[in-house]
Design an enzyme around this catalytic site. Structure first.
Site, PDB file in Angstrom:
ATOM      1  N   LYS A 138      27.942  31.868  44.833  1.00 11.90           N
ATOM      2  CA  LYS A 138      27.831  33.302  45.154  1.00 11.90           C
ATOM      3  C   LYS A 138      27.212  34.069  44.003  1.00 11.90           C
ATOM      4  O   LYS A 138      27.422  33.733  42.833  1.00 11.90           O
ATOM      5  CB  LYS A 138      29.234  33.873  45.459  1.00 11.90           C
ATOM      6  CG  LYS A 138      30.052  33.006  46.394  1.00 11.90           C
ATOM      7  CD  LYS A 138      31.391  33.624  46.773  1.00 11.90           C
ATOM      8  CE  LYS A 138      32.276  32.590  47.465  1.00 11.90           C
ATOM      9  NZ  LYS A 138      33.118  31.785  46.555  1.00 11.90           N
ATOM     10  N   TYR A 163      33.269  32.505  39.032  1.00 16.30           N
ATOM     11  CA  TYR A 163      34.404  31.610  38.746  1.00 16.30           C
ATOM     12  C   TYR A 163      34.200  30.881  37.415  1.00 16.30           C
ATOM     13  O   TYR A 163      35.093  30.204  36.929  1.00 16.30           O
ATOM     14  CB  TYR A 163      34.619  30.577  39.868  1.00 16.30           C
ATOM     15  CG  TYR A 163      34.880  31.157  41.246  1.00 16.30           C
ATOM     16  CD1 TYR A 163      35.187  32.507  41.416  1.00 16.30           C
ATOM     17  CD2 TYR A 163      34.829  30.349  42.381  1.00 16.30           C
ATOM     18  CE1 TYR A 163      35.416  33.031  42.684  1.00 16.30           C
ATOM     19  CE2 TYR A 163      35.060  30.869  43.645  1.00 16.30           C
ATOM     20  CZ  TYR A 163      35.353  32.209  43.790  1.00 16.30           C
ATOM     21  OH  TYR A 163      35.576  32.713  45.045  1.00 16.30           O
ATOM     22  N   HIS A 186      28.541  38.057  46.760  1.00 18.31           N
ATOM     23  CA  HIS A 186      29.993  37.929  46.617  1.00 18.31           C
ATOM     24  C   HIS A 186      30.752  39.203  47.016  1.00 18.31           C
ATOM     25  O   HIS A 186      31.830  39.138  47.596  1.00 18.31           O
ATOM     26  CB  HIS A 186      30.314  37.591  45.148  1.00 18.31           C
ATOM     27  CG  HIS A 186      31.626  36.915  44.934  1.00 18.31           C
ATOM     28  ND1 HIS A 186      31.847  36.026  43.906  1.00 18.31           N
ATOM     29  CD2 HIS A 186      32.795  36.984  45.597  1.00 18.31           C
ATOM     30  CE1 HIS A 186      33.087  35.594  43.964  1.00 18.31           C
ATOM     31  NE2 HIS A 186      33.698  36.164  44.985  1.00 18.31           N
ATOM     32  N   ASP A 206      33.388  25.253  47.532  1.00 14.11           N
ATOM     33  CA  ASP A 206      33.109  26.684  47.430  1.00 14.11           C
ATOM     34  C   ASP A 206      33.321  27.145  45.983  1.00 14.11           C
ATOM     35  O   ASP A 206      34.440  27.150  45.487  1.00 14.11           O
ATOM     36  CB  ASP A 206      34.063  27.463  48.356  1.00 14.11           C
ATOM     37  CG  ASP A 206      33.767  28.953  48.358  1.00 14.11           C
ATOM     38  OD1 ASP A 206      32.874  29.370  49.122  1.00 14.11           O
ATOM     39  OD2 ASP A 206      34.399  29.689  47.573  1.00 14.11           O
TER      40      ASP A 206
HETATM   41  P1  NDP Z   1      44.714  29.728  48.570  1.00  7.95           P
HETATM   42  O1  NDP Z   1      45.056  30.703  49.610  1.00  7.95           O
HETATM   43  O2  NDP Z   1      43.910  28.543  48.909  1.00  7.95           O
HETATM   44  O3  NDP Z   1      46.074  29.261  47.851  1.00  7.95           O
HETATM   45  C1  NDP Z   1      46.043  28.503  46.675  1.00  7.95           C
HETATM   46  C2  NDP Z   1      47.440  28.423  46.101  1.00  7.95           C
HETATM   47  O4  NDP Z   1      48.256  27.676  46.994  1.00  7.95           O
HETATM   48  C3  NDP Z   1      47.499  27.726  44.757  1.00  7.95           C
HETATM   49  O5  NDP Z   1      48.533  28.349  44.025  1.00  7.95           O
HETATM   50  C4  NDP Z   1      47.873  26.300  45.125  1.00  7.95           C
HETATM   51  O6  NDP Z   1      48.612  25.683  44.110  1.00  7.95           O
HETATM   52  C5  NDP Z   1      48.755  26.511  46.327  1.00  7.95           C
HETATM   53  N1  NDP Z   1      48.654  25.394  47.294  1.00  7.95           N
HETATM   54  C6  NDP Z   1      47.528  24.886  47.843  1.00  7.95           C
HETATM   55  N2  NDP Z   1      47.825  23.924  48.725  1.00  7.95           N
HETATM   56  C7  NDP Z   1      49.159  23.803  48.719  1.00  7.95           C
HETATM   57  C8  NDP Z   1      50.072  22.965  49.418  1.00  7.95           C
HETATM   58  N3  NDP Z   1      49.645  22.060  50.286  1.00  7.95           N
HETATM   59  N4  NDP Z   1      51.395  23.099  49.153  1.00  7.95           N
HETATM   60  C9  NDP Z   1      51.836  24.021  48.253  1.00  7.95           C
HETATM   61  N5  NDP Z   1      51.031  24.841  47.572  1.00  7.95           N
HETATM   62  C10 NDP Z   1      49.693  24.741  47.814  1.00  7.95           C
HETATM   63  O7  NDP Z   1      44.062  30.500  47.320  1.00  7.95           O
HETATM   64  P2  NDP Z   1      42.751  31.237  46.876  1.00  7.95           P
HETATM   65  O8  NDP Z   1      43.093  32.678  46.830  1.00  7.95           O
HETATM   66  O9  NDP Z   1      42.267  30.556  45.672  1.00  7.95           O
HETATM   67  O10 NDP Z   1      41.695  31.057  48.030  1.00  7.95           O
HETATM   68  C11 NDP Z   1      41.051  29.845  48.283  1.00  7.95           C
HETATM   69  C12 NDP Z   1      39.556  29.919  47.997  1.00  7.95           C
HETATM   70  O11 NDP Z   1      38.920  30.960  48.712  1.00  7.95           O
HETATM   71  C13 NDP Z   1      39.214  30.246  46.536  1.00  7.95           C
HETATM   72  O12 NDP Z   1      39.498  29.176  45.665  1.00  7.95           O
HETATM   73  C14 NDP Z   1      37.771  30.617  46.668  1.00  7.95           C
HETATM   74  O13 NDP Z   1      36.965  29.464  46.797  1.00  7.95           O
HETATM   75  C15 NDP Z   1      37.807  31.430  47.956  1.00  7.95           C
HETATM   76  N6  NDP Z   1      38.000  32.872  47.646  1.00  7.95           N
HETATM   77  C16 NDP Z   1      36.915  33.698  47.802  1.00  7.95           C
HETATM   78  C17 NDP Z   1      37.005  35.033  47.513  1.00  7.95           C
HETATM   79  C18 NDP Z   1      35.835  35.907  47.703  1.00  7.95           C
HETATM   80  O14 NDP Z   1      35.848  37.069  47.248  1.00  7.95           O
HETATM   81  N7  NDP Z   1      34.793  35.446  48.364  1.00  7.95           N
HETATM   82  C19 NDP Z   1      38.264  35.638  46.992  1.00  7.95           C
HETATM   83  C20 NDP Z   1      39.352  34.705  46.920  1.00  7.95           C
HETATM   84  C21 NDP Z   1      39.206  33.381  47.237  1.00  7.95           C
HETATM   85  P3  NDP Z   1      47.994  24.681  42.991  1.00  7.95           P
HETATM   86  O15 NDP Z   1      46.589  25.100  42.727  1.00  7.95           O
HETATM   87  O16 NDP Z   1      48.911  24.856  41.851  1.00  7.95           O
HETATM   88  O17 NDP Z   1      48.039  23.318  43.548  1.00  7.95           O
END
Ligand code: NDP
Length: 279
Positions: free
Chosen positions: A74, A49, A107, A44
């Site tokens: 998006k 981004y 988006h 995604d």
């Molecule tokens: P998430 O809810 O997926 O959380 C990501 C965070 O959690 C990062 O800090 C990551 O750390 C940490 N993390 C991930 N897995 C673990 C684990 N197993 N243990 C501990 N920490 C963990 O974040 P997002 O808000 O980025 O949402 C995910 C995706 O959703 C986005 O990347 C995007 O693709 C989509 N999205 C879409 C939006 C929209 O408007 N359409 C808006 C927001 C998100 P680290 O990276 O340091 O490993």
């Protein structure tokens, strides 16, 4: 890989790799590479981004056949309207270096750049997206962050109904009325920020369930959404956690645990009203 069938018969892997806030270049190439090697087949990204090119490079470097990967991107918030959408889509195809997209989403329903005429702008974007769909340049089309009122407005001129709404969903953030409405409209819901952008992982209820299963808070958070029928899109840049987040298909939560998670309050932050954001 567990899949869900969209209203047009296209299958979408129920877990996808999220790439928001992953810097373009080596970090995106590596992270997407880790994800593909771990077994993710759904990525995604978004024009906003600014990492589409690196996502495309990682896919090419993986050697995995394009047809095996479900790729979402998006439309940028500034590019709403028929002509701008046509140009923006071309730009995304070029950046990613692919000749089709599996799922193309608007988006945001009413970004500030188009707030004065969002209804007309979305109608124009959607008309362009229907053309991409008919031409086979996108396999499915949908929206993101759309509330019921935005979908109703879109449907006044849409010929093809959106197949997906990608919205913010995690334990404690259920958006129940919107989820029911989208399901009645035949749409699949994608849960973005399924870990509350990381802030859900310290929640005590999740931690207790995780302890009972000997699994991580992230795995419980994702499994909960999988069992509620959502597509989940976790993001991480670390190889071990990227792989860990995929290990959610060999256990289930009990009815009591599901109820407990259903009853949670939002412990992260309120979801923006899409009509009031400053972007
Ligand atoms: P998430 O809810 O997926 O959380 C990501 C965070 O959690 C990062 O800090 C990551 O750390 C940490 N993390 C991930 N897995 C673990 C684990 N197993 N243990 C501990 N920490 C963990 O974040 P997002 O808000 O980025 O949402 C995910 C995706 O959703 C986005 O990347 C995007 O693709 C989509 N999205 C879409 C939006 C929209 O408007 N359409 C808006 C927001 C998100 P680290 O990276 O340091 O490993």
């Amino acid at each position: 890989m567990q899949k869900i069938t969209l209203s047009n018969g296209v299958e979408i892997p129920q877990i996808g790799f999220g790439t928001w806030q992953i810097p373009s270049g080596i970090v995106t190439r590596e992270s997407v590479g880790f994800a593909l090697r771990a077994g993710y087949r759904h990525i995604d990204t978004a024009a906003a981004y600014y990492n589409e090119q690196s996502v495309g490079e990682a896919i090419a470097e993986s050697g995995i056949d394009r047809s095996e990967i479900f790729l979402t991107t998006k439309l940028h918030n500034e590019e709403h309207g028929y002509d701008l959408t046509r140009a923006a889509f071309e730009k995304s195809l070029k950046a990613i270096s692919v000749d089709y997209i599996d799922l193309y989403l608007i988006h945001w329903p009413n970004p500030i750049a188009h707030r004065h005429h969002w209804q007309e702008a979305n109608a124009g974007s959607w008309r362009a997206m229907e053309e991409f769909y008919r031409a086979g340049l996108v396999k499915s089309i949908g929206v993101s962050n759309f509330a019921e009122r935005h979908i109703e407005e879109l449907m006044k001129s849409a010929v093809i109904a959106p197949m997906v709404n990608q919205i913010r969903l995690f334990a404690g953030e259920r958006q129940e009325a919107l989820v029911s409405y989208c399901r009645r409209m035949g749409m699949v819901l994608e849960a973005y920020s399924p870990l509350g952008t990381g802030n859900l992982l310290k929640n005590e209820t999740i931690a207790a369930v995780a302890k009972a299963h000997g699994l991580s808070a992230a795995q419980i958070s994702l499994r909960y959404l999988i069992e509620r029928g959502f597509v989940v899109l976790p993001k991480s840049i670390r190889e071990a956690t990227i792989a860990e987040n995929l290990r959610i298909f060999d256990f289930s939560l009990t009815a009591e645990e599901m109820e407990m998670l259903d009853r949670m309050e939002n412990s992260v932050s309120a979801t923006h009203n899409p009509d009031e954001t400053t972007f």
